[in-house]
Design a protein around this motif. Structure first.
Motif, short mmCIF file in Angstrom:
data_model
loop_
_atom_site.label_atom_id
_atom_site.label_comp_id
_atom_site.label_asym_id
_atom_site.label_seq_id
_atom_site.Cartn_x
_atom_site.Cartn_y
_atom_site.Cartn_z
N GLN A 1 -26.54 28.15 25.14
CA GLN A 1 -26.32 29.09 26.41
C GLN A 1 -27.37 30.33 26.55
OE1 GLN A 1 -22.13 30.43 26.65
NE2 GLN A 1 -21.31 28.40 26.00
N GLY A 2 -27.55 30.72 27.80
CA GLY A 2 -28.52 31.70 28.15
C GLY A 2 -29.20 31.49 29.37
N SER A 3 -30.02 32.43 29.67
CA SER A 3 -30.89 32.23 30.88
C SER A 3 -32.24 31.56 30.50
CB SER A 3 -31.31 33.71 31.40
OG SER A 3 -31.67 34.79 30.49
N ARG A 4 -32.61 30.83 31.39
CA ARG A 4 -33.84 29.91 31.30
C ARG A 4 -35.06 30.42 32.15
NH1 ARG A 4 -29.56 27.74 28.25
NH2 ARG A 4 -29.90 25.72 27.56
N GLY A 5 -36.36 29.93 31.88
CA GLY A 5 -37.36 30.19 32.61
C GLY A 5 -38.16 28.82 32.65
N LEU A 6 -38.80 29.04 33.85
CA LEU A 6 -39.93 27.79 34.02
C LEU A 6 -40.99 28.28 34.99
CD1 LEU A 6 -37.89 24.33 34.89
CD2 LEU A 6 -39.08 25.15 32.99
N ASN A 7 -42.26 27.88 34.76
CA ASN A 7 -43.38 28.45 35.73
C ASN A 7 -43.02 27.80 37.12
OD1 ASN A 7 -45.88 28.68 36.86
ND2 ASN A 7 -46.96 28.04 34.95
N ALA A 8 -43.12 28.92 37.95
CA ALA A 8 -42.71 28.58 39.42
C ALA A 8 -44.07 27.46 40.08
CB ALA A 8 -42.75 29.86 40.38
N ASP A 9 -45.25 27.46 39.72
CA ASP A 9 -46.30 26.76 40.20
C ASP A 9 -46.71 25.53 39.33
OD1 ASP A 9 -46.35 28.73 42.26
OD2 ASP A 9 -47.32 30.00 40.48
N ASP A 10 -46.02 25.24 38.19
CA ASP A 10 -46.64 24.15 37.30
C ASP A 10 -46.18 22.77 37.81
OD1 ASP A 10 -47.75 22.65 35.34
OD2 ASP A 10 -47.31 24.46 33.81
#
Length: 375
Positions: A177-186
């Motif tokens: 569990q927890g917040s995730r991040g991805l590259n907006a432009d990739d």
């Protein structure tokens, strides 16, 4: 230019952010007169493109200065955000002022076809350089200078019993569990890691056919609600992990490495990481071609390759450099064979190939990504 910068993940800004936290650099690039073989000795100068800032400061000290001491050839570095527009402009003008440029893999095929580069003289390379550098990194008129890995990084504090180890864990919001991040432009790497999550083996990722992309975007639909922030700059993911705004995210390996070496509670997960090479080329018509050949040969020696890695955080392809690196650093590098065996290497030729409608595969991917992001 924005498209190229975002696609490569290697703008000058990104690289400077990735190397902004100084690494502890041992004196591994000390050279002696005997180190420079007679075939590399010379005079004059060589004009080399670079990114500026801490990236160039590091290679000046650990690569350029040893090269000059060993060969007698002075290195003049020139700084630009991206080299390709400058090289194309010089070629059109019929005046080449640089000797060496770094070229993104998707741009290489068209520039190669236009005859902008001279063949690399591998006769100047010593035996250990050739033995340690895989054939895929030694093109006829380009050499892989370094690779950037996009990997899974996570905050150890968020997972005291053990964190995510692969992209399936990244998608597993129940157990991790927890917040995730991805590259907006990739628009290339995000679909690839989604395919890995969907169960496509690494060896079967390329080409990214339409049916595979359908699977990738269906998988991305699953994780999209859990992406709390889409990052755009290379320094964002690690900072957001430190701030506990992310529990896990995609991130560039050089930036994560620098942050870990500063003591941040961040871990790398290499399973399914995506490697993108950056090529070094000798420009046709440059002022110091002979010296440029000697510089490239010197750069790929194991001690100097290790010095480059220490200076930038991004290793070149010569695996013999592992003999000259601190033991604690090796498990954090994409040059480590154990790590490399878990990665996906970019198929730049496929991305640069044109579809029946005249668009490149990369342009097509970008269109699909932008449409998906707008949903």
């Amino acid at each position: 230019m924005t498209e190229l910068r975002n696609n490569a993940g290697l703008s000058r800004r990104t690289l400077l952010q990735a190397t902004g936290a100084a690494l502890t650099i041992p004196a591994i690039a000390r050279t002696t007169a005997a180190f420079a073989q007679e075939k590399l000795a010379g005079s004059g100068e060589v004009v080399v493109y670079s990114y500026g800032g801490s990236f160039t400061d590091g290679v000046r000290r650990l690569v350029y200065e040893p090269f000059t001491k060993a060969t007698g050839i002075k290195v003049v570095d020139v700084v630009a955000d991206l080299s390709e527009p400058q090289v194309k402009a010089m070629s059109q003008a019929g005046r080449i002022d640089w000797d060496i440029a770094y070229v993104q893999p998707q741009n290489y095929p068209s520039m190669h076809d236009a005859g902008m580069f001279v063949p690399i003289d591998y006769n100047l390379w010593d035996e250990e350089s050739l033995a340690g550098t895989p054939p895929r990194a030694r093109l006829k008129d380009a050499v892989e200078l370094f690779s950037v890995g996009l990997l899974l990084a996570y905050d150890q504090r968020a997972f005291p019993k053990g964190g995510p180890q692969n992209w399936k864990d990244f998608w597993n919001i129940k157990d991790f569990q927890g917040s995730r991040g991805l590259n907006a432009d990739d628009y290339v790497r995000n679909p690839v890691i989604a395919l890995l999550t969907a169960g496509v083996p690494r060896k079967d990722i390329w080409p990214l056919t339409d049916d595979k992309l359908d699977r990738a975007f269906a998988k991305l639909n699953e994780i999209k609600p859990s992406i709390t922030k889409w990052w755009t700059a290379g320094g964002e993911p690690t900072q957001l992990l430190i701030n506990r705004e992310y529990a896990m995210t995609t991130a560039y390996d050089g930036r994560v490495l620098a942050t870990i070496r500063q003591g941040a509670p961040i871990k790398m997960a290499w399973d399914g990481a995506y490697l993108r090479p950056q090529y070094g080329t000798i420009l046709k018509g440059g002022p110091n071609t002979e010296n440029a050949q000697k510089f490239v040969a010197f750069l790929n020696r194991s001690k100097i390759a290790a010095a480059w890695t220490q200076a930038t955080g991004y290793p070149g392809p010569n695996t013999n450099q592992l003999d000259h690196l601190p033991a604690e650093l090796i498990p954090l590098l994409n040059i480590n064979p154990e790590i490399a065996s878990k990665t996906v290497i970019e198929d730049a030729a496929w991305l640069a190939s044109k579809r029946p409608d005249g668009k490149t595969n990369a342009n097509y991917l970008q269109g699909r990504w932008l449409a998906w992001r707008a949903q």
